[in-house]
Design an enzyme around this catalytic site. Structure first.
Site, PDB file in Angstrom:
ATOM      1  N   GLN A 102      20.714  14.384  -8.612  1.00 48.37           N
ATOM      2  CA  GLN A 102      19.448  15.112  -8.570  1.00 48.37           C
ATOM      3  C   GLN A 102      19.700  16.526  -8.059  1.00 48.37           C
ATOM      4  O   GLN A 102      18.789  17.340  -7.997  1.00 48.37           O
ATOM      5  CB  GLN A 102      18.475  14.414  -7.610  1.00 48.37           C
ATOM      6  CG  GLN A 102      18.093  13.013  -8.030  1.00 48.37           C
ATOM      7  CD  GLN A 102      17.442  12.253  -6.885  1.00 48.37           C
ATOM      8  OE1 GLN A 102      16.238  12.350  -6.675  1.00 48.37           O
ATOM      9  NE2 GLN A 102      18.217  11.493  -6.141  1.00 48.37           N
ATOM     10  N   ASP A 105      23.158  21.967  -7.110  1.00 45.15           N
ATOM     11  CA  ASP A 105      24.106  22.876  -6.451  1.00 45.15           C
ATOM     12  C   ASP A 105      25.496  22.957  -7.084  1.00 45.15           C
ATOM     13  O   ASP A 105      26.310  23.800  -6.709  1.00 45.15           O
ATOM     14  CB  ASP A 105      24.226  22.530  -4.959  1.00 45.15           C
ATOM     15  CG  ASP A 105      24.677  21.092  -4.700  1.00 45.15           C
ATOM     16  OD1 ASP A 105      25.408  20.531  -5.527  1.00 45.15           O
ATOM     17  OD2 ASP A 105      24.284  20.545  -3.642  1.00 45.15           O
ATOM     18  N   HIS A 120      18.097  17.159 -12.647  1.00 46.91           N
ATOM     19  CA  HIS A 120      17.130  18.207 -12.299  1.00 46.91           C
ATOM     20  C   HIS A 120      17.632  19.614 -12.632  1.00 46.91           C
ATOM     21  O   HIS A 120      17.177  20.589 -12.050  1.00 46.91           O
ATOM     22  CB  HIS A 120      16.766  18.108 -10.807  1.00 46.91           C
ATOM     23  CG  HIS A 120      16.023  16.836 -10.469  1.00 46.91           C
ATOM     24  ND1 HIS A 120      15.853  16.386  -9.172  1.00 46.91           N
ATOM     25  CD2 HIS A 120      15.399  15.936 -11.262  1.00 46.91           C
ATOM     26  CE1 HIS A 120      15.161  15.243  -9.194  1.00 46.91           C
ATOM     27  NE2 HIS A 120      14.883  14.949 -10.441  1.00 46.91           N
ATOM     28  N   CYS A 128      14.843  32.128 -20.409  1.00 44.03           N
ATOM     29  CA  CYS A 128      13.603  32.837 -20.716  1.00 44.03           C
ATOM     30  C   CYS A 128      12.537  31.823 -21.114  1.00 44.03           C
ATOM     31  O   CYS A 128      12.790  30.969 -21.972  1.00 44.03           O
ATOM     32  CB  CYS A 128      13.862  33.817 -21.858  1.00 44.03           C
ATOM     33  SG  CYS A 128      12.331  34.502 -22.520  1.00 44.03           S
ATOM     34  N   CYS A 154      13.464  38.931 -19.958  1.00 47.59           N
ATOM     35  CA  CYS A 154      14.350  38.861 -21.136  1.00 47.59           C
ATOM     36  C   CYS A 154      14.089  40.090 -22.014  1.00 47.59           C
ATOM     37  O   CYS A 154      13.062  40.767 -21.868  1.00 47.59           O
ATOM     38  CB  CYS A 154      13.977  37.569 -21.873  1.00 47.59           C
ATOM     39  SG  CYS A 154      14.920  37.225 -23.342  1.00 47.59           S
ATOM     40  N   GLY A 193      22.736   9.396  -0.362  1.00 52.46           N
ATOM     41  CA  GLY A 193      21.995  10.556   0.139  1.00 52.46           C
ATOM     42  C   GLY A 193      20.727  10.906  -0.598  1.00 52.46           C
ATOM     43  O   GLY A 193      20.447  12.085  -0.812  1.00 52.46           O
ATOM     44  N   THR A 194      19.960   9.885  -0.951  1.00 55.22           N
ATOM     45  CA  THR A 194      18.643  10.194  -1.528  1.00 55.22           C
ATOM     46  C   THR A 194      17.588   9.328  -0.861  1.00 55.22           C
ATOM     47  O   THR A 194      17.838   8.164  -0.554  1.00 55.22           O
ATOM     48  CB  THR A 194      18.606  10.018  -3.066  1.00 55.22           C
ATOM     49  OG1 THR A 194      17.287  10.340  -3.534  1.00 55.22           O
ATOM     50  CG2 THR A 194      18.970   8.618  -3.522  1.00 55.22           C
ATOM     51  N   SER A 195      16.405   9.919  -0.672  1.00 53.22           N
ATOM     52  CA  SER A 195      15.302   9.162  -0.066  1.00 53.22           C
ATOM     53  C   SER A 195      14.706   8.195  -1.081  1.00 53.22           C
ATOM     54  O   SER A 195      13.994   7.271  -0.718  1.00 53.22           O
ATOM     55  CB  SER A 195      14.211  10.124   0.420  1.00 53.22           C
ATOM     56  OG  SER A 195      13.692  10.852  -0.680  1.00 53.22           O
TER      57      SER A 195
HETATM   58  P1  OAD Z   1      15.361  13.963   0.316  1.00 50.18           P
HETATM   59  O1  OAD Z   1      15.271  15.102   1.273  1.00 50.18           O
HETATM   60  O2  OAD Z   1      14.129  13.316  -0.106  1.00 50.18           O
HETATM   61  O3  OAD Z   1      16.322  12.838   0.931  1.00 50.18           O
HETATM   62  C1  OAD Z   1      17.592  13.146   1.462  1.00 50.18           C
HETATM   63  C2  OAD Z   1      18.246  11.858   1.913  1.00 50.18           C
HETATM   64  O4  OAD Z   1      19.567  12.140   2.341  1.00 50.18           O
HETATM   65  C3  OAD Z   1      17.538  11.166   3.087  1.00 50.18           C
HETATM   66  O5  OAD Z   1      17.342   9.798   2.788  1.00 50.18           O
HETATM   67  C4  OAD Z   1      18.521  11.339   4.247  1.00 50.18           C
HETATM   68  O6  OAD Z   1      18.488  10.272   5.173  1.00 50.18           O
HETATM   69  C5  OAD Z   1      19.847  11.393   3.505  1.00 50.18           C
HETATM   70  N1  OAD Z   1      20.948  12.060   4.210  1.00 50.18           N
HETATM   71  C6  OAD Z   1      20.880  13.084   5.103  1.00 50.18           C
HETATM   72  N2  OAD Z   1      22.121  13.424   5.504  1.00 50.18           N
HETATM   73  C7  OAD Z   1      22.997  12.602   4.876  1.00 50.18           C
HETATM   74  C8  OAD Z   1      24.413  12.462   4.880  1.00 50.18           C
HETATM   75  N3  OAD Z   1      25.196  13.251   5.624  1.00 50.18           N
HETATM   76  N4  OAD Z   1      24.968  11.500   4.100  1.00 50.18           N
HETATM   77  C9  OAD Z   1      24.186  10.690   3.327  1.00 50.18           C
HETATM   78  N5  OAD Z   1      22.836  10.780   3.290  1.00 50.18           N
HETATM   79  C10 OAD Z   1      22.253  11.730   4.046  1.00 50.18           C
HETATM   80  O7  OAD Z   1      16.213  14.511  -0.912  1.00 50.18           O
HETATM   81  P2  OAD Z   1      16.387  13.881  -2.357  1.00 50.18           P
HETATM   82  O8  OAD Z   1      16.319  12.405  -2.321  1.00 50.18           O
HETATM   83  O9  OAD Z   1      17.581  14.508  -2.955  1.00 50.18           O
HETATM   84  O10 OAD Z   1      13.531  17.524  -6.706  1.00 50.18           O
HETATM   85  O11 OAD Z   1      15.113  14.442  -3.086  1.00 50.18           O
HETATM   86  C11 OAD Z   1      14.906  14.149  -4.436  1.00 50.18           C
HETATM   87  C12 OAD Z   1      14.267  15.304  -5.135  1.00 50.18           C
HETATM   88  O12 OAD Z   1      13.096  15.714  -4.415  1.00 50.18           O
HETATM   89  C13 OAD Z   1      15.113  16.566  -5.217  1.00 50.18           C
HETATM   90  O13 OAD Z   1      16.013  16.559  -6.308  1.00 50.18           O
HETATM   91  C14 OAD Z   1      14.075  17.628  -5.375  1.00 50.18           C
HETATM   92  C15 OAD Z   1      13.078  17.166  -4.336  1.00 50.18           C
HETATM   93  O14 OAD Z   1      11.792  17.614  -4.474  1.00 50.18           O
HETATM   94  C16 OAD Z   1      13.149  18.613  -7.356  1.00 50.18           C
HETATM   95  O15 OAD Z   1      13.205  19.723  -6.890  1.00 50.18           O
HETATM   96  C17 OAD Z   1      12.651  18.319  -8.732  1.00 50.18           C
END
Ligand code: OAD
Length: 256
Positions: A102, A105, A120, A128, A154, A193-195
């Protein structure tokens, strides 16, 4: 002390030729890039309506482009961490490997990951909104720095925006199709590392589970996905994953 104790998991790792990984912003936290949610998350300081929606962009393009320029500069200075490198290493040891991210970077690619599905988009490209022309970072920076109002345009006069997916927008169709294939066909699915707060990304581990895959999660905190995974490694990606990869290699009989 070993991480992999479950005999079912040991057997899967020994035999598997198909692994899929899903990452979120937590994998890049140890590289100094902010996550989105939680006390220090970007969405606690900034409004996604203003900065991550087409309506917000249309209302104030200069503000949105300034924010992406700020984030791009943070990202360009960041380096992949041991978590990114560990994921890139797994790719070498299985025939079929897909990394669904997701993140925008590009740190996975910097760490050497090859089969990356960017759900994403990415922050390095811009396009553009009128004619669809895509701009490389170099081309974009030239136009941006030369624009007196900080609203890059553009040649066709259309506004230029980052190649990222905003709230309310469709994900790239080919990325979704590939991610679906990677999820329903893998034997092992690793969430890092995703919520799990954002769909459809959070659906993919469920598709994997329904199709019989073993699901691992790496996260220092509980997520929306923790309750349904087979194994939760409670810790940071940069600490857990390198150890996991060593054990993964041992189980596969890979030395060195
Ligand atoms: P979140 O900020 O929702 O979640 C980040 C997760 O990473 C949390 O569950 C943390 O506990 C965990 N975390 C923090 N440090 C960590 C580490 N060192 N190792 C492993 N895990 C760690 O971010 P995302 O789940 O990426 O979308 O969010 C999903 C999407 O929501 C993003 O792609 C973005 C956002 O709005 C768009 O912009 C479309």
């Amino acid at each position: 002390m070993s991480l992999i104790k479950d005999s079912r998991l040991k057997k899967i790792i020994k035999n598997t030729g198909f692994v899929t990984v899903l990452t979120g912003s937590g994998i890049s936290a140890e590289s100094g890039i902010h996550t989105f949610r939680g006390d220090n998350g970007l969405w606690s300081k900034f409004s996604p309506d203003e900065l991550a929606s087409f309506e917000g962009f249309y209302k104030n393009p200069a503000r949105v482009m300034e924010w992406y320029e700020y984030r791009r500069n943070v990202i360009l200075k960041a380096k992949p961490n041991p978590g990114h490198f560990a994921i890139a290493e797994i790719e070498k040891y299985v025939q079929n490997f897909y990394l669904i991210t997701q993140n925008i970077d590009r740190l996975h690619q910097k760490a050497g990951s090859r089969n990356v599905i960017e759900l994403h988009g990415n922050i390095m490209e811009n396009y553009c909104i009128k004619c669809g022309k895509m701009f490389s970072l170099e081309e974009f920076e030239k136009i941006y720095n030369e624009s007196s109002d900080r609203i890059p345009k553009c040649e066709c006069k259309g506004l230029i925006r980052p190649n990222v997916v905003w709230f309310g927008e469709q994900l790239p169709e080919d990325a979704v199709e590939k991610a679906y294939y990677a999820s329903v066909n893998c034997d092992l699915f690793i969430i890092v590392g995703t919520s799990g707060a954002v769909r459809p990304a959070s659906d993919f581990p469920r598709y994997a589970k329904y199709n019989g895959a073993y699901i691992i999660e790496v996260n220092p905190c509980r997520s929306f996905l923790t309750d349904f995974v087979d194994l939760w490694f409670e810790g940071k990606a940069g600490e857990i994953l390198p150890e996991f990869v060593e054990e993964f290699k041992n189980l596969k009989g890979i030395n060195g």
